[in-house]
Design an enzyme around this catalytic site. Sequence first.
Site: not given
Length: 253
Positions: A85, A234
């Site tokens: 990320s 995620h």
Amino acid sequence: MELLNYKRFGQGQPLIILHGFLGSLDNWMTLGKRFAENYEVILVDQRNHGKSFHSDDFGYDEMVSDLENLIDSLELVNPILLGHSMGGKTVMQYAAFYPQKIDKLIVADIGPKAYPVHHDKILEGLKAIPIDKIESRQEADDALSDFVDIESTRIFLLKNLKRTPEGFEWKMNLPILCEKISEIGKELSHHLPIEMDTLFIRGGSSNYIPDEDWDDIEEIFPNSKLATIEGTGHWLHAENPDKFYELVINFLT
């Protein structure tokens, strides 16, 4: 220039791992120890996170400078970079400016494009915790649950709590992270092309790297591959660490 907080273990080619927004190196300890069977692993707290220094300056230019300072200070040669990320954006940006200094790149569930701000509900919840009054982690969880439904996400976020003799405080620099949140989603400011071997790993249930983005990613990273871990979101490395480990090792070897 201050040095980022890090933990270093194992032997072999250096493998530097950078966490995502509101994370810390502790999130990577279990996988880091597995990677350390074959590599020298360096887990890093990025600025304003974990035990690293707090600063009013926060963005990818600063995080790239921090990484460059760490690599130079530790005299690391030909490291592999892995970032999730926000950490993935940092390692992509580093690769754009210092391609000659690194070997390979692994980017977990993020692309080089701009992303809209979408952590505002989480940040609102963290700010709503009366940090100077709570007496237990359960009280913090109760306050955060009004904003964040998923228990595993709350557990992840509350790892940022630090107990002190007076009560609790945040490890991360919450005011600056709230103020500079728009920096996290910014597009990669890159030099085309970035030609090193690169592995992108996405979560099958995540929307961070949709199929339609891949042509644009390949333009910037012409020697890249895309792998998908089905059934993960995620935080794919936490949801299916065995598959994540397998993909990374197969790519590196």
